[in-house]
Design a protein around this motif. Structure first.
Motif, PDB file in Angstrom:
ATOM      1  N   GLY A 235      99.389 135.488 -51.375  1.00 37.96           N
ATOM      2  CA  GLY A 235      99.831 136.150 -49.843  1.00 37.96           C
ATOM      3  C   GLY A 235     101.136 135.841 -49.697  1.00 37.96           C
ATOM      4  N   HIS A 236     101.582 137.007 -49.161  1.00 36.95           N
ATOM      5  CA  HIS A 236     102.969 136.064 -48.961  1.00 36.95           C
ATOM      6  C   HIS A 236     104.025 137.508 -47.587  1.00 36.95           C
ATOM      7  N   GLY A 237     105.118 137.360 -47.774  1.00 39.34           N
ATOM      8  CA  GLY A 237     105.499 138.648 -47.519  1.00 39.34           C
ATOM      9  C   GLY A 237     105.007 138.887 -45.132  1.00 39.34           C
ATOM     10  N   SER A 238     104.701 138.051 -44.803  1.00 38.60           N
ATOM     11  CA  SER A 238     103.737 138.077 -43.454  1.00 38.60           C
ATOM     12  C   SER A 238     104.982 137.961 -42.734  1.00 38.60           C
ATOM     13  N   ARG A 239     105.183 138.946 -41.869  1.00 42.14           N
ATOM     14  CA  ARG A 239     105.665 139.980 -40.623  1.00 42.14           C
ATOM     15  C   ARG A 239     104.582 140.244 -39.863  1.00 42.14           C
ATOM     16  N   ILE A 240     105.092 140.931 -38.400  1.00 42.36           N
ATOM     17  CA  ILE A 240     104.761 141.508 -37.251  1.00 42.36           C
ATOM     18  C   ILE A 240     105.772 142.419 -36.816  1.00 42.36           C
ATOM     19  N   LEU A 241     104.896 143.832 -37.029  1.00 45.60           N
ATOM     20  CA  LEU A 241     106.041 144.399 -36.213  1.00 45.60           C
ATOM     21  C   LEU A 241     106.884 144.602 -34.956  1.00 45.60           C
ATOM     22  N   ARG A 242     107.522 144.188 -33.947  1.00 44.40           N
ATOM     23  CA  ARG A 242     107.522 143.808 -32.946  1.00 44.40           C
ATOM     24  C   ARG A 242     107.928 144.862 -32.707  1.00 44.40           C
ATOM     25  N   THR A 243     108.632 145.918 -33.122  1.00 43.55           N
ATOM     26  CA  THR A 243     109.220 146.705 -32.124  1.00 43.55           C
ATOM     27  C   THR A 243     107.893 147.778 -32.254  1.00 43.55           C
ATOM     28  N   ALA A 244     107.419 148.130 -32.792  1.00 43.30           N
ATOM     29  CA  ALA A 244     106.211 148.746 -32.550  1.00 43.30           C
ATOM     30  C   ALA A 244     105.365 148.890 -31.552  1.00 43.30           C
ATOM     31  N   ARG A 245     105.728 147.835 -30.856  1.00 40.99           N
ATOM     32  CA  ARG A 245     105.174 147.348 -29.434  1.00 40.99           C
ATOM     33  C   ARG A 245     106.171 148.716 -28.406  1.00 40.99           C
ATOM     34  N   GLY A 246     107.270 148.998 -28.583  1.00 45.81           N
ATOM     35  CA  GLY A 246     108.099 149.721 -27.772  1.00 45.81           C
ATOM     36  C   GLY A 246     108.109 151.694 -28.385  1.00 45.81           C
ATOM     37  N   TRP A 247     107.663 152.175 -29.743  1.00 40.73           N
ATOM     38  CA  TRP A 247     106.924 152.558 -29.840  1.00 40.73           C
ATOM     39  C   TRP A 247     107.020 154.136 -28.180  1.00 40.73           C
ATOM     40  N   GLU A 248     106.615 154.600 -28.720  1.00 44.01           N
ATOM     41  CA  GLU A 248     106.498 156.336 -26.897  1.00 44.01           C
ATOM     42  C   GLU A 248     104.377 155.611 -27.146  1.00 44.01           C
ATOM     43  N   GLN A 249     104.605 155.557 -25.887  1.00 49.44           N
ATOM     44  CA  GLN A 249     103.254 155.585 -25.362  1.00 49.44           C
ATOM     45  C   GLN A 249     102.373 154.563 -26.840  1.00 49.44           C
ATOM     46  N   PRO A 250     103.003 153.362 -26.538  1.00 54.12           N
ATOM     47  CA  PRO A 250     102.239 152.417 -27.980  1.00 54.12           C
ATOM     48  C   PRO A 250     100.782 151.507 -27.082  1.00 54.12           C
ATOM     49  N   SER A 251     100.404 151.045 -28.137  1.00 53.52           N
ATOM     50  CA  SER A 251      99.372 150.164 -28.270  1.00 53.52           C
ATOM     51  C   SER A 251     100.133 148.888 -27.744  1.00 53.52           C
ATOM     52  N   ASP A 252      99.389 147.877 -27.174  1.00 55.22           N
ATOM     53  CA  ASP A 252      99.931 146.526 -26.385  1.00 55.22           C
ATOM     54  C   ASP A 252     100.223 145.578 -27.540  1.00 55.22           C
ATOM     55  N   HIS A 253      99.138 146.201 -29.033  1.00 58.65           N
ATOM     56  CA  HIS A 253      99.410 144.935 -29.974  1.00 58.65           C
ATOM     57  C   HIS A 253      99.972 145.712 -31.487  1.00 58.65           C
ATOM     58  N   ALA A 254     101.196 144.662 -32.244  1.00 64.14           N
ATOM     59  CA  ALA A 254     101.959 145.407 -33.064  1.00 64.14           C
ATOM     60  C   ALA A 254     101.458 145.239 -34.085  1.00 64.14           C
ATOM     61  N   PRO A 255     101.602 145.485 -35.093  1.00 65.41           N
ATOM     62  CA  PRO A 255     100.932 146.170 -36.297  1.00 65.41           C
ATOM     63  C   PRO A 255     100.955 144.556 -37.081  1.00 65.41           C
ATOM     64  N   VAL A 256     100.540 143.819 -37.595  1.00 65.95           N
ATOM     65  CA  VAL A 256     100.820 142.601 -38.621  1.00 65.95           C
ATOM     66  C   VAL A 256     100.485 143.011 -39.840  1.00 65.95           C
ATOM     67  N   PHE A 257     101.449 142.180 -40.571  1.00 62.18           N
ATOM     68  CA  PHE A 257     101.743 142.710 -42.216  1.00 62.18           C
ATOM     69  C   PHE A 257     101.589 140.794 -43.106  1.00 62.18           C
ATOM     70  N   ALA A 258     101.319 142.115 -44.374  1.00 58.20           N
ATOM     71  CA  ALA A 258     101.422 140.887 -45.453  1.00 58.20           C
ATOM     72  C   ALA A 258     100.903 141.678 -46.844  1.00 58.20           C
ATOM     73  N   SER A 259     101.019 140.712 -47.799  1.00 57.48           N
ATOM     74  CA  SER A 259     101.304 141.617 -49.094  1.00 57.48           C
ATOM     75  C   SER A 259     100.774 140.537 -49.992  1.00 57.48           C
ATOM     76  N   PHE A 260      99.764 140.706 -50.563  1.00 53.56           N
ATOM     77  CA  PHE A 260      99.081 140.089 -51.682  1.00 53.56           C
ATOM     78  C   PHE A 260      98.952 140.801 -52.851  1.00 53.56           C
ATOM     79  N   ASP A 261      99.994 139.625 -54.061  1.00 53.34           N
ATOM     80  CA  ASP A 261      99.807 140.298 -55.321  1.00 53.34           C
ATOM     81  C   ASP A 261      98.634 140.059 -56.095  1.00 53.34           C
ATOM     82  N   LEU A 262      97.704 140.307 -55.914  1.00 51.30           N
ATOM     83  CA  LEU A 262      96.319 140.319 -57.123  1.00 51.30           C
ATOM     84  C   LEU A 262      95.956 140.871 -58.049  1.00 51.30           C
TER      85      LEU A 262
END
Length: 262
Positions: A235-262
């Motif tokens: 697992g690597h490359g974790s991030r939270i897309l905070r900007t998505a919380r400010g998109w039009e008619q947003p969820s109150d959550h932001a997406p959380v990402f991770a990558s896996f080399d498997l």
């Protein structure tokens, strides 16, 4: 087989179809796990997702509440959906990729407003749900597995904007943190987000009640990506897309990402 996944409590997949599509178009994760879809499976708007290359979906749904779905560009097959604590809620779905990796998508109960099971049935349900997760992981040790979702608990002091002020607030109380930790330990799950970002304040949820959520920044990290020890180093490359919380008619959550080399 390297892949990137994202987890996102979307708070109604039908209402927020436009921003789901925006995420798929702009970020292009191979797999997107959604929670709180609030839709029967047959009414999830799959046609636009398929047009964007997400031809695979496994899901559990119900009208107006709960609901989990896994959208994928990669072939997968459903391998389970468990009703922990026998609540009759659509809160879990599991799918296996062609490389044998199993992805568990969870939506743990929020637990209401009062952190006392004697006066708040929902809080008791949350604790019971976590206990049954723990027991299931003890009974069958997960291997080559990834667990994602809105677990509705911010376990670390730096997972909330103010540790002391939130100790008696549902999602950060010691008893919840203890129950989540017991479930995590039972499966020997590794917190991939904190493996990649070990220090500092980190949030994935900001209340709708804040007039300016971004400036106030009173967030909590409720959304998680875990992996079993046999694949956690991939697992690597974790991030939270905070900007998505400010998109039009947003969820109150932001997406959380991770990558896996498997």
């Amino acid at each position: 087989m390297p892949f990137t996944l994202a987890t996102w409590n979307i708070n109604s997949v039908r209402l927020r179809e436009p921003i789901v599509c925006r995420l798929l178009e702009e970020e292009g994760p191979d797999i997107l796990c959604l929670q709180e879809c609030k839709s029967p499976v047959e009414k999830i708007p799959v046609e636009r997702f398929r047009a964007l290359g997400y031809t695979q979906m496994v899901a559990r749904g119900q009208k107006g509440y709960n609901g989990v779905a896994i959208l994928s560009k990669l072939p997968l097959r459903e391998v389970g959906a468990y009703d922990y604590a026998a609540l009759g809620h659509a809160r879990h779905i599991a799918a296996e990729l062609e490389n044998g990796v199993v992805i568990h998508n969870f939506y743990v109960p929020a637990g209401g407003d009062v952190p006392d099971r004697e006066v708040n049935e929902k809080f008791g349900q949350k604790l019971d749900y976590l206990t049954e997760m723990r027991d299931a992981f003890h009974a069958v040790a997960p291997e080559r597995s990834i667990l994602v979702g809105d677990l509705n608990i911010a376990p670390r002091e730096d997972d909330v904007w103010n540790h002391k002020q939130l100790l008696k607030i549902v999602s950060h109380t010691p008893v919840e943190v203890e129950h989540l930790g017991a479930a995590q330990d039972a499966g020997r799950w590794v917190d991939i987000t904190r493996q990649d970002i070990p220090e500092g304040q980190l949030y994935s949820w900001w209340s709708y009640r804040a007039k300016d959520w971004d400036a106030a920044d009173k967030g909590r990290r409720l959304d998680h990506v875990w992996a079993t020890p046999d694949i956690s180093n991939a697992g690597h490359g974790s991030r939270i897309l905070r900007t998505a919380r400010g998109w039009e008619q947003p969820s109150d959550h932001a997406p959380v990402f991770a990558s896996f080399d498997l």
